[in-house]
Every structure is written in C-alpha cells, then in structure tokens.
Write an enzyme that holds these catalytic residues in place. Structure first.
Site, short mmCIF file in Angstrom:
data_model
loop_
_atom_site.label_atom_id
_atom_site.label_comp_id
_atom_site.label_asym_id
_atom_site.label_seq_id
_atom_site.Cartn_x
_atom_site.Cartn_y
_atom_site.Cartn_z
N ASP A 107 0.85 -1.18 0.00
CA ASP A 107 0.00 0.00 0.00
C ASP A 107 0.89 1.24 0.00
OD1 ASP A 107 -3.25 0.32 0.82
OD2 ASP A 107 -2.01 2.12 1.05
N THR A 138 -13.25 -1.31 -9.25
CA THR A 138 -14.35 -1.00 -10.16
C THR A 138 -13.87 0.02 -11.20
OG1 THR A 138 -15.90 -1.34 -8.34
CG2 THR A 138 -16.71 -0.08 -10.22
N GLU A 155 -15.21 -6.88 -7.98
CA GLU A 155 -15.56 -7.37 -6.63
C GLU A 155 -16.99 -6.94 -6.29
OE1 GLU A 155 -13.88 -9.29 -4.31
OE2 GLU A 155 -15.88 -9.09 -3.45
N ARG A 194 -19.92 -6.40 0.16
CA ARG A 194 -20.51 -5.23 0.82
C ARG A 194 -19.74 -4.95 2.09
NH1 ARG A 194 -25.97 -8.06 1.85
NH2 ARG A 194 -24.42 -9.69 1.92
N ASN A 226 -24.40 -2.49 -9.72
CA ASN A 226 -24.56 -1.43 -8.72
C ASN A 226 -25.65 -0.44 -9.12
OD1 ASN A 226 -22.76 -2.40 -6.91
ND2 ASN A 226 -21.21 -0.82 -7.17
N LEU A 255 -35.14 -2.81 -1.01
CA LEU A 255 -36.41 -2.08 -1.10
C LEU A 255 -36.68 -1.34 0.21
CD1 LEU A 255 -38.69 -4.64 -3.00
CD2 LEU A 255 -37.76 -2.49 -3.89
N CYS A 301 -19.43 3.60 -3.02
CA CYS A 301 -19.67 2.82 -4.24
C CYS A 301 -20.86 3.29 -5.07
CB CYS A 301 -19.81 1.36 -3.86
SG CYS A 301 -18.30 0.79 -3.06
N ARG A 338 -17.83 7.75 4.04
CA ARG A 338 -17.71 8.32 2.70
C ARG A 338 -19.10 8.49 2.08
NH1 ARG A 338 -13.04 4.53 0.09
NH2 ARG A 338 -14.05 2.95 1.39
P1 NAD Z 1 -10.02 1.96 -0.18
O1 NAD Z 1 -9.97 3.41 -0.47
O2 NAD Z 1 -10.56 1.48 1.11
O3 NAD Z 1 -8.54 1.33 -0.35
C1 NAD Z 1 -7.72 1.57 -1.45
C2 NAD Z 1 -6.27 1.41 -0.96
O4 NAD Z 1 -5.40 1.48 -2.09
C3 NAD Z 1 -5.83 2.52 -0.01
O5 NAD Z 1 -5.33 1.95 1.18
C4 NAD Z 1 -4.74 3.27 -0.79
O6 NAD Z 1 -3.73 3.79 0.04
C5 NAD Z 1 -4.21 2.17 -1.69
N1 NAD Z 1 -3.49 2.60 -2.90
C6 NAD Z 1 -3.82 3.59 -3.78
N2 NAD Z 1 -2.91 3.63 -4.78
C7 NAD Z 1 -2.00 2.65 -4.54
C8 NAD Z 1 -0.84 2.17 -5.23
N3 NAD Z 1 -0.42 2.73 -6.39
N4 NAD Z 1 -0.14 1.16 -4.69
C9 NAD Z 1 -0.54 0.58 -3.53
N5 NAD Z 1 -1.64 0.98 -2.84
C10 NAD Z 1 -2.36 1.99 -3.35
O7 NAD Z 1 -10.82 1.31 -1.40
P2 NAD Z 1 -11.85 0.09 -1.36
O8 NAD Z 1 -13.12 0.53 -0.72
O9 NAD Z 1 -11.17 -1.12 -0.91
O10 NAD Z 1 -12.18 -0.02 -2.94
C11 NAD Z 1 -11.21 -0.46 -3.85
C12 NAD Z 1 -11.88 -0.67 -5.19
O11 NAD Z 1 -12.84 -1.72 -5.09
C13 NAD Z 1 -12.67 0.55 -5.72
O12 NAD Z 1 -12.61 0.56 -7.12
C14 NAD Z 1 -14.08 0.26 -5.26
O13 NAD Z 1 -15.05 0.89 -6.07
C15 NAD Z 1 -14.15 -1.23 -5.42
N6 NAD Z 1 -15.08 -1.91 -4.51
C16 NAD Z 1 -15.21 -1.51 -3.22
C17 NAD Z 1 -16.08 -2.19 -2.37
C18 NAD Z 1 -16.30 -1.76 -0.95
O14 NAD Z 1 -17.23 -2.26 -0.33
N7 NAD Z 1 -15.54 -0.84 -0.39
C19 NAD Z 1 -16.77 -3.31 -2.85
C20 NAD Z 1 -16.58 -3.71 -4.18
C21 NAD Z 1 -15.73 -3.01 -5.00
C1 UGA Z 2 -22.52 -2.02 -2.48
C2 UGA Z 2 -23.02 -3.31 -3.12
O1 UGA Z 2 -24.08 -3.86 -2.34
C3 UGA Z 2 -21.89 -4.35 -3.23
O2 UGA Z 2 -22.36 -5.50 -3.92
C4 UGA Z 2 -20.75 -3.72 -4.02
O3 UGA Z 2 -19.66 -4.61 -4.10
C5 UGA Z 2 -20.31 -2.44 -3.36
O4 UGA Z 2 -21.43 -1.53 -3.23
C6 UGA Z 2 -19.27 -1.76 -4.21
O5 UGA Z 2 -19.34 -1.80 -5.42
O6 UGA Z 2 -18.34 -1.20 -3.66
P1 UGA Z 2 -21.99 -1.25 0.05
O7 UGA Z 2 -21.88 0.11 -0.55
O8 UGA Z 2 -20.96 -1.73 0.95
O9 UGA Z 2 -22.09 -2.34 -1.15
O10 UGA Z 2 -23.36 -1.33 0.85
P2 UGA Z 2 -24.90 -1.68 0.55
O11 UGA Z 2 -25.35 -2.64 1.56
O12 UGA Z 2 -25.11 -2.03 -0.86
O13 UGA Z 2 -25.59 -0.28 0.85
C7 UGA Z 2 -25.31 0.85 0.07
C8 UGA Z 2 -26.21 2.01 0.51
O14 UGA Z 2 -27.55 1.76 0.13
C9 UGA Z 2 -26.23 2.26 2.01
O15 UGA Z 2 -26.17 3.65 2.26
C10 UGA Z 2 -27.57 1.71 2.47
O16 UGA Z 2 -28.08 2.38 3.59
C11 UGA Z 2 -28.41 1.99 1.24
N1 UGA Z 2 -29.58 1.08 1.13
C12 UGA Z 2 -29.39 -0.26 0.92
C13 UGA Z 2 -30.86 1.60 1.19
O17 UGA Z 2 -31.06 2.83 1.36
N2 UGA Z 2 -31.92 0.75 1.05
C14 UGA Z 2 -31.77 -0.59 0.86
O18 UGA Z 2 -32.79 -1.30 0.74
C15 UGA Z 2 -30.47 -1.09 0.79
#
Ligand code: NAD
Ligand code: UGA
Length: 437
Positions: free
Chosen positions: A30, A119, A151, A154, A214, A257, A267, A335
């Site tokens: 990282d 993503t 990925e 949630r 999404n 819903l 996200c 966020r």
């Molecule tokens: P995050 O912000 O929590 O973590 C990203 C990490 O990458 C940070 O720790 C940052 O310091 C590090 N980073 C950035 N540039 C770097 C580099 N060049 N080398 C090494 N480390 C580096 O992000 P996240 O929530 O884990 O999301 C990551 C990706 O996955 C995004 O595209 C997001 O949309 C997607 N995603 C997130 C979730 C979720 O629930 N958070 C679920 C599915 C998909």
């Molecule tokens: C969401 C998707 O559910 C994951 O499948 C996906 O991987 C992720 O985004 C991503 O791409 O990063 P997440 O954002 O962690 O996951 O949480 P969710 O449970 O989906 O909720 C998202 C938002 O929708 C929250 O603010 C929640 O309060 C709201 N929500 C959810 C509602 O207002 N109503 C609902 O019925 C469900």
C-alpha cells in the site's frame, strides 16, 4: 500460490486476509505507510465485523517494496481506489499508477497473472494492458496474463460475501488467463464449484457487469424512495408494508427495497455518476440513471424539510440529535454518508446538533459534538433524526424519547420504528414513506 495485493483497503485487505487463512503466500502493498504499520502490528485500520479474528493471527507479509512484491508473485491483485472526479467521472489515476509499477517489475522468466478487481469503467482493461506492455517491454498473452474480475462484497458483511459470493465474474482474452483466474478462486472460496456462480466473459462485459449491478441496486432504492414520497401524501399508506408485499413477487425480490435517506458510501454514488459520464461521452442520454441520482440526493433533504415545516423560522434555535453517522450499520465508513450531508446542512442553519454513532467518534469537516451515548445525544433535544439503522437504535423505547427530549419529535429516516406504537405512546412521529393521518 504466491499472491501480491496492491491496495489494502476494504476490498484488498479482506481478500488478502482470507487468502492468507486459506494458505496462500500473500504479500500486501500500500502507498500508506500508516496502513502497512497497522497491518504489520495486527491492528485493523478500519471497522469490519469478523475480520479482526483473521487479522489477529495472519501470516501475510506487508511491504512497500513493490519490486520484490511483484517479482515473487504468481497472481497480482489490483484493489486500489477508483474515486470520483469533481464532474462525476471516474479517477483512474491510482489504477494506472499501480499498472505502471507492476509493469516495471513483472518477471520475464515466468507467466504472471494481473487481476484487476477495482471498479473500472468500460475499456479500462485495454488501457491497463497497454501500460503493462509499455512499462515491462513484455507481451500480453505471451509473457503475462490479465483478467478483469470485479468485486461484489458489501462493507459490513465483507467476510461472508468474499467467502460465499453470489457470483464470480472473470473477464479474459486468452484461455490460459481464464484458467489461472479460476484456479486462484478455487483455492479460497468456500462455495466454489456451485453451479451458476461463474460468469466467464470478455473484458468489456466484465466492466459493464459491475456498473450495471450497482446501478440496478441503486435504482431499486431510488424507486422505492419515490414511492415513499407519494405514500407520505396519502394518509394510511405505508411504504414498508408495500415494499414487503411486492418483494414476495419472485420477479422483484425482497432486497434493496428499504426506503430511507438514500444510498451513500464509496460505491453506489460514485458508480452511478461514473456510468452517467460514460453514457454522456457516448452521446447517450442516461435518463433513468440521472433520476436515480437526483432522487437519492433529494432524500437527504427529507429531515431538513420536515424540520423546516415543523419549526418554521424557529428552526435556528433548536437542538437536534442525529443518531448514526456511518453510511450504513456495521461499518465506520462515512464516505458520502447521508448523515454527513444532513449534519452539514443543519450546521449551515446554525442548528445545534448532537451526534451519536456506536463506532464513528469524529468526522472531519463537521463541527458538531459527538456524544458518548444515545442518552447524551437525546437529552434536551427538540427532535431526533434516525440517520443509520444501527441495532442499538432499534431498541430505544418511546418512554426514553419522552423522558430525555425537550420535545419527543422523531424523524425516522430509516424506518426502524413501528409508527402506530410510537404515536400511541405520545411521540410526534414522522417516517419516510408513512402517510400520517
Ligand atoms: P479503499 O480506499 O478502502 O482502499 C484503497 C487502498 O489502495 C488505499 O489503502 C490506498 O492507500 C491504496 N493505494 C492507492 N494507490 C496505490 C498504489 N499505487 N499502490 C498501492 N496501494 C495503493 O478502497 P476500497 O473501498 O477497498 O475499494 C477499492 C476498489 O474496489 C474501488 O474501485 C471500489 O469501487 C471497489 N469496490 C469496493 C467495495 C467496498 O465495499 N468498499 C466493494 C466492491 C468493489
Ligand atoms: C454495495 C453493493 O451492495 C456491493 O455488492 C458492491 O460490491 C459495493 O457496493 C461496491 O461496489 O463497492 P456497500 O456500498 O458496501 O455495497 O453497501 P450496501 O449494503 O449495498 O448499501 C449501500 C447504501 O444503500 C447504504 O447507504 C444503504 O443504507 C443503502 N440502502 C441499501 C438503502 O437505502 N436501502 C436498501 O434497501 C439497501
């Protein structure tokens, strides 16, 4: 299998720890030294239920030596962030920086697989492969493989979602890449081998699948929120009863819903915006997506409008309790949290706000007080806004509101209370999607 994970956030760290548990030799990288130190000391850098036990006894390496990390790996996972630019388009800089670094250090003596899990908008894979070839001097398909495998976990249920995904999407070009990716997943997913969880496709479909997934879930939420707004103008109507009944139709399904203050997090908001941007760049008018976004933003104004209607000019002198700051329960992630925007607007009106969240104890950019308990936040308040549906808030009784608050006015932004019970007990109750008599 030796795996390098580039980016140790919610996705990267969860995947890394679960692979480590499954016996993979994992090295995490990282750019944040603070994050690396925390993982090195077996301390979670964020709150994620169930992940702490994997953190306690992990054997993974953490390193900022990207050269060594890349060279040693069989599979290199890219899980860096892809935030929004100011115009809503996606910022791919972290992904491209990571690809350049990986390209510089790919091992020409073995065929390594780069797996992009962040993503990313359609056509990002093509751009990544060009960078990897440019910076390594090697050829895709011959010297290294590349898959786009988005990925779907949630926050709040990341462990369960990672081990038992509904689906695994693998975008690939050459057969060997698809096979390597399947071997990779087969080694650590608990439900690997179930029929129908695998979607093997090309890069662009894999990229589109993530956004469509999404955007569809976000659409369900905005749709039910629009119905909620209509219900509120019709005494006796209740969106929760309606949502439950339509959810029994298998073609609709019961999930996503829940009417409320709308979706937040890192996200849905950024992914809907990025898809709008992709459409507009292709000169397509994304009418539905734009409405989904607009409806979501207007939900955040619901409690402000209720306060304005209820208190009129007097709203500047009131004290408001806000319960919940995280964008959803069971996470400390703020966020794009609806609660943040609500407090921010109230602060602009000079309203005194007392916040309580079971996990979030401070929020950059907000001046309001974070209280130690529900009781402290409620004491002397003129009204309370339920902003996040933490379990702790569901058990607050009408008697507690009446005892502690100056006026027992409850704005239920997540529909966690039974309206009739509240009203009968003497609460002035307003719920999203509840048509008051
Ligand atoms: P995050 O912000 O929590 O973590 C990203 C990490 O990458 C940070 O720790 C940052 O310091 C590090 N980073 C950035 N540039 C770097 C580099 N060049 N080398 C090494 N480390 C580096 O992000 P996240 O929530 O884990 O999301 C990551 C990706 O996955 C995004 O595209 C997001 O949309 C997607 N995603 C997130 C979730 C979720 O629930 N958070 C679920 C599915 C998909
Ligand atoms: C969401 C998707 O559910 C994951 O499948 C996906 O991987 C992720 O985004 C991503 O791409 O990063 P997440 O954002 O962690 O996951 O949480 P969710 O449970 O989906 O909720 C998202 C938002 O929708 C929250 O603010 C929640 O309060 C709201 N929500 C959810 C509602 O207002 N109503 C609902 O019925 C469900």
């Amino acid at each position: 299998m030796k795996v390098a994970v580039i980016g140790l956030g919610y996705v990267g760290l969860t995947t890394a720890l679960l692979m480590d548990k499954a016996g993979y030799e994992v090295t995490g990288c990282d750019i944040s030294q603070e994050r690396l130190d925390s993982i090195w000391m077996h301390k979670m850098p964020f709150h994620e239920p169930g992940l702490d036990e994997y953190m306690q006894d992990h054997d993974m390496f953490v390193s900022n030596d990207i050269e060594m990390t890349i060279k040693n790996a069989d599979v290199i996972l890219v899980t860096v962030g892809t935030p929004s630019n100011n115009d809503g388009s996606i910022n791919l800089q972290y992904v491209f920086d990571a690809m350049k670094e990986i390209g510089r250090h790919l091992d020409s003596q073995k065929v390594q697989l780069v797996m992009l899990k962040s993503t990313c908008v359609p056509r990002t894979s093509e751009a990544c492969i060009i960078l990897l070839e440019q910076y390594s001097g090697l050829n895709h398909g011959h010297h290294f493989g590349f898959v786009m495998s988005p990925e779907f976990l949630r926050e709040g249920s990341a462990v369960e979602d990672t081990l038992h995904p509904d689906k695994v999407v693998i975008g690939f070009k050459y057969d060997f890449e698809g096979e390597l990716a399947m071997d990779f997943y087969a080694g650590f997913l608990s439900n690997w081998g179930l029929p129908d969880i695998l979607a093997m496709t090309n890069y662009i479909n894999a990229e589109f699948i993530k956004y469509t997934n999404n955007a569809f879930l976000a659409t369900k939420i905005s749709f039910i929120n629009e119905i909620a707004t209509i219900c509120e103008q019709n005494p006796g109507a209740d969106v929760t009863t309606i949502a439950r009944a339509i959810g029994m139709d298998k073609r609709i399904g019961p999930h996503f819903l829940n009417a409320g203050l709308g979706y937040g997090g890192s996200c849905f908001p950024k992914d809907v915006s990025a898809l709008i941007n992709v459409a507009e760049n292709a000169e397509v008018e994304p009418a539905i997506l734009k409405e989904v976004h607009a409806t979501n933003i207007s939900q955040r104004h619901w409690p402000i409008e209720k306060i304005r209607e209820r208190f009129g000019e007097g709203m500047h002198d009131i004290k408001v309790a806000v319960l919940g700051m995280a964008f959803k329960p069971n996470t400390d992630d703020v966020r794009d949290s609806p609660a943040y925007d609500i407090v921010d607007i109230l602060e602009q009106y000079d309203v005194i706000v007392n916040i309580y969240d079971p996990i979030v104890k401070h929020c950059e950019g907000l001046d309001s007080k974070f209280c130690e308990s529900v009781d402290e936040a409620l004491t002397g308040a003129d009204c309370v806004i339920i902003a996040t549906e933490w379990d702790e808030f569901k058990t607050i009784t009408p008697e507690t509101f009446i005892k502690l608050m100056k006026r027992p006015i409850v704005l239920d932004g997540r529909r966690i209370y039974n309206p009739m019970k509240m009203i009968k007990a003497g609460i002035e109750y307003y719920g999203i999607g509840f048509g008051r008599y």
